[in-house]
Scaffold this active site. Sequence first.
Site, PDB file in Angstrom:
ATOM      1  N   ARG A   1      -8.690  -2.881   6.015  1.00 54.58           N
ATOM      2  CA  ARG A   1      -8.308  -3.165   4.623  1.00 54.58           C
ATOM      3  C   ARG A   1      -9.518  -3.576   3.789  1.00 54.58           C
ATOM      4  O   ARG A   1      -9.706  -3.085   2.679  1.00 54.58           O
ATOM      5  CB  ARG A   1      -7.217  -4.231   4.561  1.00 54.58           C
ATOM      6  CG  ARG A   1      -5.879  -3.733   5.104  1.00 54.58           C
ATOM      7  CD  ARG A   1      -4.862  -4.854   5.222  1.00 54.58           C
ATOM      8  NE  ARG A   1      -5.350  -5.823   6.208  1.00 54.58           N
ATOM      9  CZ  ARG A   1      -5.320  -7.144   6.061  1.00 54.58           C
ATOM     10  NH1 ARG A   1      -4.817  -7.682   4.969  1.00 54.58           N
ATOM     11  NH2 ARG A   1      -5.770  -7.941   7.002  1.00 54.58           N
TER      12      ARG A   1
ATOM     13  N   ASN B   1      -1.387  -4.079   5.411  1.00 50.40           N
ATOM     14  CA  ASN B   1      -0.845  -3.818   6.734  1.00 50.40           C
ATOM     15  C   ASN B   1       0.660  -3.639   6.645  1.00 50.40           C
ATOM     16  O   ASN B   1       1.333  -4.337   5.872  1.00 50.40           O
ATOM     17  CB  ASN B   1      -1.135  -4.984   7.686  1.00 50.40           C
ATOM     18  CG  ASN B   1      -2.575  -5.052   8.123  1.00 50.40           C
ATOM     19  OD1 ASN B   1      -3.306  -4.070   8.050  1.00 50.40           O
ATOM     20  ND2 ASN B   1      -3.000  -6.205   8.588  1.00 50.40           N
TER      21      ASN B   1
END
Length: 90
Positions: free
Chosen positions: A19, A37
């Site tokens: 990320r 996520n």
Amino acid sequence: MSAAARFLVSGKVQGVFFRASTREQAQRLGLRGYAKNLADGRVEVLAAGDAGAIDALAEWLQRGPPQARVESVERHAADPAEAGSGFAAS
């Protein structure tokens, strides 16, 4: 004109700075959106901005950061209005 795409990235993509690395790439490319996520182990990425920049991010997502092992990337159309401002990694 702004374009947008939603990506679902599968593989070893959680716990490997995916990320944060995606946010860095997106910011370099001038994109808005997020990387987050999902409960099933995938990472969802929404990117909005220049179509060429989205394509460049899509290419990067096929590899991800060095620690990641990307198995597949699904790409879907998205609404640029969903992206908000900036690029978040949550």
